[in-house]
Design an enzyme around this catalytic site. Sequence first.
Site, PDB file in Angstrom:
ATOM      1  CG  ASP A 167       7.903  16.382  25.493  1.00  0.00           C
ATOM      2  OD1 ASP A 167       7.630  16.266  26.693  1.00  0.00           O
ATOM      3  OD2 ASP A 167       8.975  16.864  25.079  1.00  0.00           O
ATOM      4  CG  ASP A 168       5.088  17.892  28.841  1.00  0.00           C
ATOM      5  OD1 ASP A 168       5.738  16.911  29.250  1.00  0.00           O
ATOM      6  OD2 ASP A 168       5.422  19.056  29.083  1.00  0.00           O
ATOM      7  CB  CYS A 209      10.690  14.919  29.904  1.00  0.00           C
ATOM      8  SG  CYS A 209       9.400  16.162  29.746  1.00  0.00           S
ATOM      9  CG  HIS A 258      15.077  15.175  27.989  1.00  0.00           C
ATOM     10  ND1 HIS A 258      13.924  15.271  28.737  1.00  0.00           N
ATOM     11  CD2 HIS A 258      15.722  16.357  28.168  1.00  0.00           C
ATOM     12  CE1 HIS A 258      13.860  16.446  29.337  1.00  0.00           C
ATOM     13  NE2 HIS A 258      14.946  17.122  28.989  1.00  0.00           N
ATOM     14  CG  ASP A 291       7.181  12.785  28.078  1.00  0.00           C
ATOM     15  OD1 ASP A 291       5.999  13.206  28.082  1.00  0.00           O
ATOM     16  OD2 ASP A 291       8.156  13.545  28.010  1.00  0.00           O
ATOM     17  CG  ASN A 292       5.657  13.960  31.470  1.00  0.00           C
ATOM     18  OD1 ASN A 292       6.859  14.003  31.263  1.00  0.00           O
ATOM     19  ND2 ASN A 292       4.838  14.940  31.093  1.00  0.00           N
TER      20      ASN A 292
END
Length: 507
Positions: free
Chosen positions: A39-40, A79, A142, A289-290
């Site tokens: 995540d991130d 996300c 999410h 995810d990004n």
Amino acid sequence: MAAYATATRGLQQLLVLSALGLLVTGTPRPPNIVLLLMDDMGWGDLGVYGEPSRETPNLDQMALEGMLFPNFYSANPLCSPSRAALLTGRLPIRNGFYTSNGHARNAYTPQEIMGGIPNSEHLLPELLKKAGYTNKIVGKWHLGHRPQFHPLKHGFDEWFGSPNCHFGPYDNKVKPNIPVYRDWEMVGRFYEEFPINLKTGEANLTQLYLQEALDFIRTQHARQSPFFLYWAIDATHAPVYASRPFLGTSHRGRYGDAVREIDDSVGKILSLLQNLGISKNTFVFFTSDNGAALISAPKEGGSNGPFLCGKQTTFEGGMREPAIAWWPGHIAAGQVSHQLGSIMDLFTTSLSVAGLKPPSDRIIDGLDLLPTMLQGHVMDRPIFYYRGNTLMAVTLGQYKAHFWTWTNSWEEFRQGIDFCPGQNVSGVTTHTQEEHTELPLIFHLGRDPGERFPLSFASAEYQDVLSRITQVVQQHQKSLVPGQPQLNVCNQAVMLTKVKIIVLGGK
């Protein structure tokens, strides 16, 4: 793209059959699939990508034993849409995980959102069930909070985690703390039964998520059942956290502590697969995810290496991700592939690993990367960069064309919200939405990975690239049927209801 898929389908099936030994030994159970989604986490956060502290020995070893993808992309710089794209193999503009409320606006699933993953979408775990897989998600879902969007209604058999990130703490009056679930049952909330100390950064969540993964692998191995593990943890999303043994151990501060614990956890997962003797029958892929959220840097955000800006933008730092494939005995060790890859490819590739074909009744944007991983093939394909329902940019080969540039508004920027700290590029990192559809800004990402020096409009190189990319965009837009936007409507009343009842608590 459709012609390519048709022409190579037979080759790809032979590759899969050969890789799994089906041509010789009959029909063993299909390989296990483990997708490790961070995540991130930024492109530059791993030692193998050049992070100078070299604090990710297990992930670096994973790359040494497998295949590294330096040109791998998320499907969105945020996300929720990116995760929807992974599990459907489709761009968010197709599967509905976008907003049309404002031009080039990002959107995700806060607690108040009314939308979620549509029933019309075929998710990866649903399809894997056809091949006998048992499916588990650990961590962040999410894709919607309301009962109809529960992951166990979309192909997963088990879930330990949360419908959202670990935002908070909230007052439990206007807004409740975010719940944590074991399957259908809410077993607590972040900051309550699952404490996170914002002052020290201490939380035991990564250890809980690790244990869930290890227990699931052991159980399915004992049952001789093929399994799909989707390990979607969120320790590197602000507010970042780590357990006590890792706090204060990184040269990079608290964010580095979180990365070190993740690295340790991945090492333990891979070691278990090897100790159980199933590593050669387990396909593992690691990515994010990004891009890193530079808005939280430097204390709680990661590194996007040489790339421009970060999360929420369609510059390279917002969407280019770390990516490692690992499958001992099948993917040769020590490889680097310059294939343009996408998080959507994990959908199609996982189906191929399982011996399944993707749905034929819809456009699937993800490619099967097994020919790349097993034989080193490189396929020509575009990468589309969307914000909301706006096509911001396209990469084709080494070239990237920006049709719109925008970071965030002047209003946000003046409040200290900066998606590109220390990276002002005149005419590129704009705080107004600048249109370049007639004469897009084109960069050669090999010579200029930081997107600082656009090609001259008058050059022959520019004209040639513009012609090729224009054809790709026209073909894409001709076939595009946007899904119903799921992220348009928020309702605060949902929060007031959630304070009183467990919204996801029933089947």
